[in-house]
Motif scaffolding. Structure first.
Motif, PDB file in Angstrom:
ATOM      1  N   ASP A   1     -36.599-106.540  71.630  1.00 43.31           N
ATOM      2  CA  ASP A   1     -36.655-105.085  71.535  1.00 43.31           C
ATOM      3  C   ASP A   1     -35.310-104.418  71.832  1.00 43.31           C
ATOM      4  OD1 ASP A   1     -39.247-105.163  70.791  1.00 43.31           O
ATOM      5  OD2 ASP A   1     -40.090-104.387  72.669  1.00 43.31           O
ATOM      6  N   GLN A   2     -34.431-105.111  72.533  1.00 43.83           N
ATOM      7  CA  GLN A   2     -33.141-104.525  72.880  1.00 43.83           C
ATOM      8  C   GLN A   2     -32.066-104.785  71.825  1.00 43.83           C
ATOM      9  OE1 GLN A   2     -32.887-102.455  75.465  1.00 43.83           O
ATOM     10  NE2 GLN A   2     -35.088-102.832  75.721  1.00 43.83           N
ATOM     11  N   GLN A   3     -32.447-105.428  70.740  1.00 43.22           N
ATOM     12  CA  GLN A   3     -31.500-105.705  69.665  1.00 43.22           C
ATOM     13  C   GLN A   3     -31.529-104.563  68.643  1.00 43.22           C
ATOM     14  OE1 GLN A   3     -32.262-109.441  67.692  1.00 43.22           O
ATOM     15  NE2 GLN A   3     -30.096-109.784  67.240  1.00 43.22           N
ATOM     16  N   LYS A   4     -30.400-104.307  67.992  1.00 40.92           N
ATOM     17  CA  LYS A   4     -30.364-103.302  66.936  1.00 40.92           C
ATOM     18  C   LYS A   4     -30.958-103.862  65.652  1.00 40.92           C
ATOM     19  CE  LYS A   4     -26.449-100.595  68.646  1.00 40.92           C
ATOM     20  NZ  LYS A   4     -25.088-100.085  68.343  1.00 40.92           N
ATOM     21  N   VAL A   5     -31.525-102.975  64.849  1.00 39.59           N
ATOM     22  CA  VAL A   5     -32.205-103.389  63.622  1.00 39.59           C
ATOM     23  C   VAL A   5     -31.263-104.173  62.715  1.00 39.59           C
ATOM     24  CG1 VAL A   5     -33.254-102.526  61.484  1.00 39.59           C
ATOM     25  CG2 VAL A   5     -33.885-101.509  63.690  1.00 39.59           C
ATOM     26  N   ILE A   6     -30.053-103.673  62.488  1.00 37.72           N
ATOM     27  CA  ILE A   6     -29.118-104.347  61.592  1.00 37.72           C
ATOM     28  C   ILE A   6     -28.750-105.728  62.116  1.00 37.72           C
ATOM     29  CG2 ILE A   6     -27.115-103.245  62.675  1.00 37.72           C
ATOM     30  CD1 ILE A   6     -27.479-104.157  58.942  1.00 37.72           C
ATOM     31  N   ASP A   7     -28.682-105.868  63.449  1.00 37.95           N
ATOM     32  CA  ASP A   7     -28.309-107.163  64.030  1.00 37.95           C
ATOM     33  C   ASP A   7     -29.409-108.207  63.830  1.00 37.95           C
ATOM     34  OD1 ASP A   7     -25.903-106.094  64.832  1.00 37.95           O
ATOM     35  OD2 ASP A   7     -26.601-105.594  66.854  1.00 37.95           O
ATOM     36  N   VAL A   8     -30.667-107.762  63.810  1.00 39.50           N
ATOM     37  CA  VAL A   8     -31.777-108.687  63.547  1.00 39.50           C
ATOM     38  C   VAL A   8     -31.564-109.373  62.196  1.00 39.50           C
ATOM     39  CG1 VAL A   8     -34.246-108.850  63.073  1.00 39.50           C
ATOM     40  CG2 VAL A   8     -33.439-107.417  64.957  1.00 39.50           C
ATOM     41  N   ILE A   9     -31.085-108.609  61.209  1.00 42.50           N
ATOM     42  CA  ILE A   9     -30.910-109.152  59.861  1.00 42.50           C
ATOM     43  C   ILE A   9     -29.604-109.940  59.738  1.00 42.50           C
ATOM     44  CG2 ILE A   9     -30.815-108.580  57.397  1.00 42.50           C
ATOM     45  CD1 ILE A   9     -33.498-108.062  58.741  1.00 42.50           C
ATOM     46  N   THR A  10     -28.504-109.413  60.281  1.00 37.90           N
ATOM     47  CA  THR A  10     -27.227-110.117  60.151  1.00 37.90           C
ATOM     48  C   THR A  10     -27.200-111.418  60.951  1.00 37.90           C
ATOM     49  OG1 THR A  10     -26.294-108.742  61.917  1.00 37.90           O
ATOM     50  CG2 THR A  10     -25.874-108.062  59.638  1.00 37.90           C
TER      51      THR A  10
ATOM     52  N   PRO B   1     -29.269 -95.604  57.192  1.00 37.68           N
ATOM     53  CA  PRO B   1     -28.152 -96.114  58.011  1.00 37.68           C
ATOM     54  C   PRO B   1     -28.320 -95.793  59.493  1.00 37.68           C
ATOM     55  CG  PRO B   1     -27.312 -95.189  55.965  1.00 37.68           C
ATOM     56  CD  PRO B   1     -28.784 -94.898  55.985  1.00 37.68           C
ATOM     57  N   GLU B   2     -28.853 -94.612  59.793  1.00 36.14           N
ATOM     58  CA  GLU B   2     -29.076 -94.256  61.199  1.00 36.14           C
ATOM     59  C   GLU B   2     -30.121 -95.165  61.836  1.00 36.14           C
ATOM     60  OE1 GLU B   2     -30.383 -90.375  63.902  1.00 36.14           O
ATOM     61  OE2 GLU B   2     -30.607 -90.340  61.727  1.00 36.14           O
ATOM     62  N   GLN B   3     -31.232 -95.417  61.119  1.00 31.50           N
ATOM     63  CA  GLN B   3     -32.291 -96.286  61.658  1.00 31.50           C
ATOM     64  C   GLN B   3     -31.796 -97.717  61.829  1.00 31.50           C
ATOM     65  OE1 GLN B   3     -35.217 -95.349  58.586  1.00 31.50           O
ATOM     66  NE2 GLN B   3     -36.579 -94.519  60.154  1.00 31.50           N
ATOM     67  N   GLN B   4     -30.910 -98.162  60.947  1.00 31.70           N
ATOM     68  CA  GLN B   4     -30.405 -99.532  61.039  1.00 31.70           C
ATOM     69  C   GLN B   4     -29.653 -99.772  62.348  1.00 31.70           C
ATOM     70  OE1 GLN B   4     -28.227-100.803  57.525  1.00 31.70           O
ATOM     71  NE2 GLN B   4     -29.616 -99.676  56.170  1.00 31.70           N
TER      72      GLN B   4
END
Length: 595
Positions: free
Chosen positions: A359-368, A395-398
Motif C-alpha cells: 500500500d505504500q508503493q506508488k501506482v507507477i512503481d507497481v508496474i515499472t 498521470p496524477e493518479q499514477q
C-alpha cells in the motif's frame, strides 16, 4: 398533491481533503422506480451509498427518506456474527413460520442449503448471498443494493433479475452487470465529473442519451465517444424477440456453428499479422479426469485449443470451472490424462486471489517493477505509464500511493500487472468484478484486438458476448459442452432445444387423433391453425402494437423532464405493467406461430 418520493437527495456534497467526490448533487427515487447508479471507479459510488446508509455524513446537503417506509440495504462487504446460524442471520430471530419459509425459499434459490451452518464457516461469496437473502425476505419498501450480482452464478443472476422485475418494487442499486441494468432498471443515474446525470430509461436508452451528451460536450473525449458508439451499434444489432418463427430444430445449431467459425476465422486472419508470437501448438487436454471424493469435475475430457482462440467458460458455482483453469496452469494435477502445452505459450493469469500490493508503493512503481516497456514488435513499444493511461489512470493518479485507490481501481491495477508481463495467452478468472463500465468497455476492446489466446471465466453475460467466440459449458458431474457461440446464443439455442424436446415428448405421449382432431386416416398430417386461433393471432398482433405504441409514449413522457413526482410514479407503474403484458402476449403469439 404530488406524492412524496421514497428517497430525496438534495444538494449533497462530499470530499476527502482536497479530493472532491461530488458537489451539490440532487436526485430522487419515486415509488415503483428501479434506479441503477453508474460511475467510474474512485468517483464516489461507495461513499454515496454509505451516506444513504447513515454510515458516513455529507459535508453539506440533505438525505430524506419518506417517514412511513422501510428501507433494506445490501452492503458490498456485509459483516455477521460468526457464531450465529444462517437462518438466524436472515431475520430477526423471532422464528415466525412465514418468515422462515420465505427465508428457506430465497436461500435455496441462492444455493445456501445448510441453514444451521455458522456464518463463520461460510466463504465471503456465500456471506454476500446470505446478506442478499436477508434484504429480500424482509420485503422493504425501498431496496438499496450494492453490487447484488457479485458472487452469483448465471442461474442465480437470472433468478434475481426476474425477482426484482416482478411487481412494483422500488430499488436503487449499483451494478456493473449491463444485462442486469438493461432488464431491471427503468432509470439510470450517472455520477460523472462530480455531477449527477439522470436518464429515464434502461441501459440501452442510457447509452444513446449519454452519447448525445458527450457529443455535445467536448471534442477531447473522442476516445470515450468511440467506445460508446461501438457499444450502441452492438446493442442495436441484437435480435428482436418477435418478428419471425423461432427455429428450434437441429439445423439451428449447425447454422450457428457456421457463423461462429466464420467469426473465429476472420479474427485469426486479422491477428496473424500482429507481432506477438505464439506457435501453432497451444494446448491439448488429453482425456483428463478429475474428482474430489464423489464430486466429478471432468471425465475423459478431450480438447485441442486453437491459435488465437477466445473461449468463455460458464457454469454454476461448484461445477469445476476454476479447477480446470488451475489444472491448465499446473497448479492442480489431473487424476488421469495429461495437458500438453506448447513451448511458445506464456500465460498471464488474473485470479480472484491475486490482488496483493504494498500500500505504500506508488501506482507507477507497481508496474515499472515488472517492466519499463512492453515490446510490441516492429520497433514499437508501450511504456508502463502508457498502459496505465490506457486503463484510465491519469498521470496524477499514477504517482499516488496504492492505499488511496478504491477497490475497483486496485482490481484495475492488478489487471495492468498481468498485461505488463506481455503474455500471449490470457487466463482471466472473473475479471469484471468491481470494474466500472468504462473500464469494462476498454478491456473488451483490448481483448477483441489481443493478438493471442484468451480464456475468460465470468458471470458477466454482456462481457462474454462481446469477447468470446465460443463456450465451454460446465453442467456439473463431469458433463462439459463445447458450444460454438456466445452466451446469449447458447441460451437461445438451449431454449429452442428444450422446446423441441418437449414437443417431441408430447407427440410420443399424446394420441395423434387428439393432436389433429381427425379420425379419417390423416392423423400424421401436421395440425394447422384453427379459425379461432388465426383470429387470436391477429388480435394479439394488434394489441401488442397498441401496447408498444403506449410504451413509447410513456417513455417519451418520462424523458421529457416536465412531469411531477405523482405523474412520474403513475407512469412508471404503468410502464412496468405494459412490459409484462407485452411479454405475455408475445409468448402466446410465438406459441401460435409455431403451430
Amino acid at each position: 398533491m404530488a406524492e412524496i418520493p421514497f428517497l430525496d437527495v438534495q444538494n449533497l456534497t462530499k470530499s476527502f481533503g482536497a479530493l472532491g467526490l461530488f458537489e451539490n448533487i440532487s436526485f430522487s427515487v419515486a415509488q415503483g422506480q428501479r434506479v441503477g447508479l453508474i460511475a467510474k471507479n474512485g468517483t464516489g459510488k461507495s461513499t454515496l451509498l454509505s451516506l444513504l446508509a447513515g454510515i458516513d455524513s455529507p459535508d453539506s446537503g440533505s438525505i430524506i427518506f419518506r417517514k412511513d417506509i422501510k428501507v433494506g440495504i445490501l452492503e458490498q462487504s456485509p459483516v455477521f456474527d460468526p457464531e450465529e446460524s444462517v437462518l438466524d442471520a436472515c431475520f430477526n430471530h423471532e422464528g415466525e413460520d412465514e418468515k422462515v419459509l420465505k427465508a428457506k425459499q430465497v436461500l435455496t434459490q441462492l444455493k445456501i442449503r445448510d441453514l444451521n451452518q455458522p456464518m463463520g464457516q461460510l466463504s465471503g461469496g456465500q456471506q454476500k448471498r446470505v446478506a442478499l437473502a436477508n434484504v429480500l425476505i424482509t420485503e422493504p419498501d425501498l431496496l438499496i443494493l450494492d453490487e447484488p450480482t457479485n458472487h452469483l452464478d448465471l442461474e442465480m443472476i437470472e433468478w434475481l433479475e426476474g425477482y426484482l422485475s416482478r411487481g412494483n418494487k422500488t430499488l436503487l442499486m449499483v451494478t456493473h452487470d449491463r444485462f442486469f441494468l438493461d432488464r431491471v432498471c427503468s432509470v439510470i443515474i450517472e455520477l460523472d465529473d462530480r455531477t449527477i446525470y439522470t436518464y429515464r430509461g434502461n441501459y440501452a436508452y442510457y447509452l444513446e442519451k449519454r452519447q448525445e451528451r458527450i457529443d455535445n460536450k467536448r471534442a477531447e473525449i473522442e476516445r470515450a465517444n468511440n467506445l460508446y458508439r461501438t457499444e450502441l451499434e452492438w446493442m442495436r444489432r441484437q435480435p428482436q424477440a418477435r418478428g419471425h418463427k423461432a427455429k428450434y430444430r437441429e439445423d439451428a445449431f449447425y447454422e450457428l456453428e457456421k457463423v461462429a467459425k466464420q467469426r473465429m476465422e476472420e479474427r485469426q486472419l486479422r491477428l496473424k499479422s500482429a507481432n506477438v508470437y505464439i506457435g501453432s501448438k497451444i494446448f491439448e487436454c488429453q482425456y483428463i479426469s478429475k474428482a474430489f471424493d464423489n464430486l466429478v469435475i471432468m471425465k475423459d475430457f478431450y480438447y485441442n485449443f486453437s491459435r488465437y482462440e477466445k473461449m468463455g467458460i460458464v457454469g454454476n458455482n461448484g461445477t469445476g470451472k476454476s479447477t480446470f483453469i488451475k489444472m491448465l496452469l499446473g497448479k492442480v494435477a489431473p487424476d488421469a490424462g495429461k495437458i500438453d502445452i506448447g513451448e511458445t505459450v506464456r500465460f498471464g493469469y488474473f485470479s480472484q486471489e491475486g490482488l496483493q500490493f504494498d500500500d505504500q508503493q506508488k501506482v507507477i512503481d507497481v508496474i515499472t517493477d515488472i517492466a519499463e516497456y512492453i515490446n510490441l514488435g516492429g520497433g514499437r513499444q508501450l511504456s508502463a505509464s502508457q498502459l496505465l493511461q490506457y486503463f484510465l489512470f491519469t498521470p496524477e493518479q499514477q504517482h499516488n500511493y496504492v492505499y488511496k485507490l478504491s477497490g475497483g481501481e486496485r482490481r484495475k491495477l492488478y489487471l495492468c500487472t498481468v498485461l505488463m508481463r506481455n503474455p500471449n495467452f490470457l487466463v482471466l478468472d472473473e475479471p469484471t468484478n468491481d470494474l466500472d463500465i468504462v473500464t469494462l468497455q476498454i478491456l473488451e476492446e483490448y481483448l477483441a484486438n489481443f493478438p493471442g489466446c484468451v480464456i475468460v471465466v465470468s458471470h458477466d453475460r454482456y462481457f462474454m458476448d462481446k469477447v468470446v467466440d465460443h463456450l465451454l459449458v460446465f453442467k456439473g458431474n463431469g458433463d462439459i459442452q463445447d458450444f460454438p457461440g456466445n452466451y446469449t446464443q447458447y441460451r437461445q439455442w438451449l431454449a429452442m432445444k428444450t422446446k423441441s424436446e418437449a414437443e417431441q415428448q408430447q407427440k410420443k405421449s399424446a394420441p395423434q387423433a387428439a393432436k389433429t382432431g381427425r379420425r379419417d386416416g390423416n392423423e400424421d398430417k401436421p395440425r394447422k391453425l384453427t379459425y379461432k386461433e388465426r383470429m387470436e393471432m391477429e388480435r394479439l398482433e394488434k394489441e401488442i402494437g397498441q401496447l408498444e405504441e403506449e410504451q413509447n409514449g410513456i417513455e417519451k413522457a418520462l424523458c421529457s423532464g416536465t412531469l411531477d413526482v405523482e405523474s412520474l410514479t403513475e407512469k412508471s407503474k404503468r410502464l412496468a405493467a405494459i412490459k409484462d403484458e407485452i411479454d405475455e402476449k408475445s409468448m402466446r403469439w410465438l406459441e401460435l406461430a409455431e403451430i
